[in-house]
Design an enzyme around this catalytic site. Structure first.
Site, PDB file in Angstrom:
ATOM      1  N   SER A 135       0.989  -1.198  -0.415  1.00 14.99           N
ATOM      2  CA  SER A 135      -0.215   0.123  -0.228  1.00 14.99           C
ATOM      3  C   SER A 135       0.591   1.319   0.030  1.00 14.99           C
ATOM      4  O   SER A 135       1.838   1.177   0.906  1.00 14.99           O
ATOM      5  CB  SER A 135      -0.731  -0.561   0.922  1.00 14.99           C
ATOM      6  OG  SER A 135      -1.567   1.433   1.280  1.00 14.99           O
ATOM      7  N   LYS A 161      -1.354  -1.252  -4.345  1.00 15.43           N
ATOM      8  CA  LYS A 161      -2.236  -0.364  -3.974  1.00 15.43           C
ATOM      9  C   LYS A 161      -1.688   0.836  -3.711  1.00 15.43           C
ATOM     10  O   LYS A 161      -1.006   1.285  -2.931  1.00 15.43           O
ATOM     11  CB  LYS A 161      -2.934  -0.960  -2.358  1.00 15.43           C
ATOM     12  CG  LYS A 161      -3.705  -0.224  -1.804  1.00 15.43           C
ATOM     13  CD  LYS A 161      -4.889  -0.898  -0.884  1.00 15.43           C
ATOM     14  CE  LYS A 161      -5.231   0.924   0.787  1.00 15.43           C
ATOM     15  NZ  LYS A 161      -5.441  -0.408   2.097  1.00 15.43           N
ATOM     16  N   LYS A 163      -3.417   5.417  -2.634  1.00 12.90           N
ATOM     17  CA  LYS A 163      -3.722   6.096  -2.058  1.00 12.90           C
ATOM     18  C   LYS A 163      -4.312   7.114  -2.736  1.00 12.90           C
ATOM     19  O   LYS A 163      -3.205   8.028  -3.626  1.00 12.90           O
ATOM     20  CB  LYS A 163      -3.421   7.351  -0.849  1.00 12.90           C
ATOM     21  CG  LYS A 163      -3.124   5.815   0.394  1.00 12.90           C
ATOM     22  CD  LYS A 163      -4.142   4.726   1.080  1.00 12.90           C
ATOM     23  CE  LYS A 163      -3.829   4.206   2.217  1.00 12.90           C
ATOM     24  NZ  LYS A 163      -5.019   3.583   3.227  1.00 12.90           N
ATOM     25  N   ASP A 188      -7.228   2.990  -2.820  1.00 11.40           N
ATOM     26  CA  ASP A 188      -8.158   3.216  -1.468  1.00 11.40           C
ATOM     27  C   ASP A 188      -8.014   4.819  -1.012  1.00 11.40           C
ATOM     28  O   ASP A 188      -7.434   5.698  -1.240  1.00 11.40           O
ATOM     29  CB  ASP A 188      -6.951   2.637  -0.468  1.00 11.40           C
ATOM     30  CG  ASP A 188      -7.448   2.614   0.992  1.00 11.40           C
ATOM     31  OD1 ASP A 188      -8.898   2.934   0.894  1.00 11.40           O
ATOM     32  OD2 ASP A 188      -7.055   1.589   1.819  1.00 11.40           O
ATOM     33  N   GLU A 213     -11.355   0.612  -2.635  1.00 12.82           N
ATOM     34  CA  GLU A 213     -11.899   1.101  -1.198  1.00 12.82           C
ATOM     35  C   GLU A 213     -11.726   2.289  -1.275  1.00 12.82           C
ATOM     36  O   GLU A 213     -11.337   2.724  -0.798  1.00 12.82           O
ATOM     37  CB  GLU A 213      -9.995   0.065  -0.895  1.00 12.82           C
ATOM     38  CG  GLU A 213     -10.271  -0.186   0.778  1.00 12.82           C
ATOM     39  CD  GLU A 213      -8.919  -0.534   0.860  1.00 12.82           C
ATOM     40  OE1 GLU A 213      -8.161  -1.128   0.147  1.00 12.82           O
ATOM     41  OE2 GLU A 213      -8.458  -0.505   2.705  1.00 12.82           O
ATOM     42  N   ASP A 238     -13.521  -1.034   3.832  1.00 16.24           N
ATOM     43  CA  ASP A 238     -12.803  -1.251   4.702  1.00 16.24           C
ATOM     44  C   ASP A 238     -13.074  -0.653   5.805  1.00 16.24           C
ATOM     45  O   ASP A 238     -14.230  -0.893   6.809  1.00 16.24           O
ATOM     46  CB  ASP A 238     -11.791  -0.496   4.293  1.00 16.24           C
ATOM     47  CG  ASP A 238     -10.274  -0.224   5.565  1.00 16.24           C
ATOM     48  OD1 ASP A 238     -10.976  -0.988   7.414  1.00 16.24           O
ATOM     49  OD2 ASP A 238      -9.454  -0.281   5.647  1.00 16.24           O
ATOM     50  N   LYS A 262      -9.702  -6.249   8.328  1.00 16.43           N
ATOM     51  CA  LYS A 262      -8.612  -6.040   9.671  1.00 16.43           C
ATOM     52  C   LYS A 262      -9.443  -6.532  10.549  1.00 16.43           C
ATOM     53  O   LYS A 262      -9.990  -5.945  11.162  1.00 16.43           O
ATOM     54  CB  LYS A 262      -8.390  -4.694   9.145  1.00 16.43           C
ATOM     55  CG  LYS A 262      -7.687  -4.038   8.208  1.00 16.43           C
ATOM     56  CD  LYS A 262      -7.751  -2.394   8.142  1.00 16.43           C
ATOM     57  CE  LYS A 262      -6.806  -1.836   7.131  1.00 16.43           C
ATOM     58  NZ  LYS A 262      -7.171   0.099   7.256  1.00 16.43           N
ATOM     59  N   GLY A 290      -4.038  -4.045   6.933  1.00 11.89           N
ATOM     60  CA  GLY A 290      -2.823  -3.741   7.638  1.00 11.89           C
ATOM     61  C   GLY A 290      -2.745  -2.280   7.725  1.00 11.89           C
ATOM     62  O   GLY A 290      -3.429  -1.733   7.883  1.00 11.89           O
TER      63      GLY A 290
HETATM   64  O1  OSB Z   1      -7.502   2.348   4.568  1.00 13.82           O
HETATM   65  O2  OSB Z   1      -5.915   0.383   4.568  1.00 13.82           O
HETATM   66  C1  OSB Z   1      -6.259   1.186   5.324  1.00 13.82           C
HETATM   67  C2  OSB Z   1      -2.892   2.100   7.041  1.00 13.82           C
HETATM   68  C3  OSB Z   1      -3.271   2.269   8.114  1.00 13.82           C
HETATM   69  C4  OSB Z   1      -4.458   2.532   8.106  1.00 13.82           C
HETATM   70  C5  OSB Z   1      -5.465   2.084   7.104  1.00 13.82           C
HETATM   71  C6  OSB Z   1      -4.963   2.117   6.159  1.00 13.82           C
HETATM   72  C7  OSB Z   1      -3.725   1.624   6.147  1.00 13.82           C
HETATM   73  C8  OSB Z   1      -3.146   0.628   5.145  1.00 13.82           C
HETATM   74  C9  OSB Z   1      -1.014   0.563   5.126  1.00 13.82           C
HETATM   75  O3  OSB Z   1      -3.627   0.910   3.796  1.00 13.82           O
HETATM   76  C10 OSB Z   1      -1.353  -0.563   4.883  1.00 13.82           C
HETATM   77  C11 OSB Z   1      -0.567  -1.839   4.995  1.00 13.82           C
HETATM   78  O4  OSB Z   1       1.087  -1.673   4.419  1.00 13.82           O
HETATM   79  O5  OSB Z   1      -0.390  -1.739   6.381  1.00 13.82           O
HETATM   80 MG    MG Z   2      -8.452   0.907   3.401  1.00 15.41          MG
END
Ligand code: OSB
Ligand code: MG
Length: 370
Positions: A135, A161, A163, A188, A213, A238, A262, A290
């Site tokens: 991500s 992924k 953002k 995302d 996402e 999510d 999660k 994550g």
């Molecule tokens: O939205 O998935 C998310 C990290 C912190 C809070 C929310 C998110 C995320 C990530 C990172 O996208 C995922 C990772 O590599 O742990």
């Molecule tokens: Mg997310």
């Protein structure tokens, strides 16, 4: 086993690279680690908080308070023979899912160590290796993003992924797709849009994304259902799936076609397992999300992702992608085939490096049983 002591630690660990999303930027992880002790064994769990109440309402301080004053006292001194016992003891506390995950996870590890079984095996995991992605946060410029994608892609991650947020979306993804036409790609939004942006979001259909996402409000299942009807790209939820009931509502309303589970967001591995049990028979694709966990939370995520319904790569990257030095041994590494190996040893199957844990601890406290 009688839970003799629960220890709560606030850790601050610098990130190798800042992580920026539609809700803010983190330069260091502020997270809470929980230890549960019994019969000479110590089990570990993580309440993966962030620096502020942006992704979740919980913070280090709320987790500390809820663990120290409510969840810890509810569990310390109690006999526990399976993790579901802990979920039941914690049930009177409304919400505070990250805190619940921290304590429940510590007891999954503890029970696994006592029984000589891995957390993966206890959960019903069937895979020895799980497919993983990366991500990537918002970057200062598109060339920097392309460079980061190239770096991670060459390391062998199974999907990328990115953002997105208003002003960092269509044009950015167009350039990503131009440069990386064959990469399994997703975006995302972390709730950065509203239903009035539906026309704009429809432009994402041009980029062959695996999914988008959480485009809309963190608790807005109705608007997500409307948006999904207007998009070809599957919506993955999510933030909105905060419980088994929310997962059922998602499926009933058609608010998304894919779910990111999660364990922290849903309040523990027991609930995560139940959501898996709901979705798998219906063929709803799942993947494990994550929250930039240390090796402790990562170990639990990897165990969860080994369940058969987790058919898509998770946000589970190598320790080195996050930290200069993780707090577990061995650290998590990426295999050549874009997977991560599920530790097979008892409990979480990795050991906590106490010297490194102590070095990043800002404060700690214990809840004793009487
Ligand atoms: O939205 O998935 C998310 C990290 C912190 C809070 C929310 C998110 C995320 C990530 C990172 O996208 C995922 C990772 O590599 O742990
Ligand atoms: Mg997310």
């Amino acid at each position: 086993m009688r839970i003799e002591q629960i220890e709560i630690r606030y850790l601050e660990i610098p990130l190798v690279h800042p992580f920026e999303t539609s809700f803010g930027r983190e330069d260091a992880r502020h997270t809470v680690v929980v230890a549960a002790r019994s019969e000479g064994l110590t089990g570990w769990g993580e309440a993966a908080t962030s620096a502020g109440p942006w992704y979740e309402y919980e913070t280090v301080e709320t987790c500390w308070h809820i663990l120290h004053d409510f969840l810890g006292p509810a569990v310390a001194g109690q006999e526990v023979s399976e993790a579901e016992d802990v979920a039941r003891l914690m049930a009177p506390v409304r919400g505070h899912n990250l805190a619940k995950m921290g304590l429940e996870a510590a007891i999954w590890d503890l029970l696994g160590q006592a029984e000589g079984r891995s957390v993966s095996e206890m959960l019903g995991g069937t895979r020895e290796r799980v497919s993983v992605g990366v991500s990537i946060g918002v970057q200062a410029s598109v060339p920097e993003l392309l460079e980061r994608i190239a770096g991670f892609w060459s390391q062998g991650y199974s999907r990328v992924k990115v953002k997105i947020r208003p002003g960092w979306d269509i044009e950015v993804l167009r350039q990503v797709r131009r440069e990386f036409s064959g990469v399994p790609l997703m975006a995302d939004a972390n709730s950065a849009y509203n239903l009035v942006d539906a026309d704009h979001l429809q432009e994402l259909d041009a980029f062959d994304l695996m999914m988008i996402e959480q485009p809309l409000g963190h608790d807005d299942l109705v608007d997500h259902a409307q948006l999904q009807r207007r998009l070809q790209t599957p919506i993955c939820l999510d933030e909105s799936v905060s419980s088994l009931a929310a997962a059922r509502a998602t499926l009933a309303l058609g608010s998304g076609r894919i779910i990111n589970i999660k364990p922290g967001r849903v309040g523990g591995l027991t609930v995560a397992q139940a959501i898996h049990g709901l979705c798998q028979p219906q063929g709803i694709p799942l993947w494990c999300g994550g929250m930039l966990e240390t090796g402790i939370g990562r170990a639990h995520n990897v165990a969860l992702a080994s369940l058969p319904g987790f058919s898509l790569p998770g946000d589970i990257s190598a320790s080195a992608r996050y930290f200069h030095e993780d707090i577990v041994d061995p650290p998590f590494v990426l295999n050549d085939d874009g997977t991560m190996t599920v530790p097979a040893g008892p409990g979480i199957g990795v050991s906590v490096a106490l010297d490194r844990l102590h070095a990043v601890t800002r404060r700690w406290t214990v809840v004793e049983s009487y």
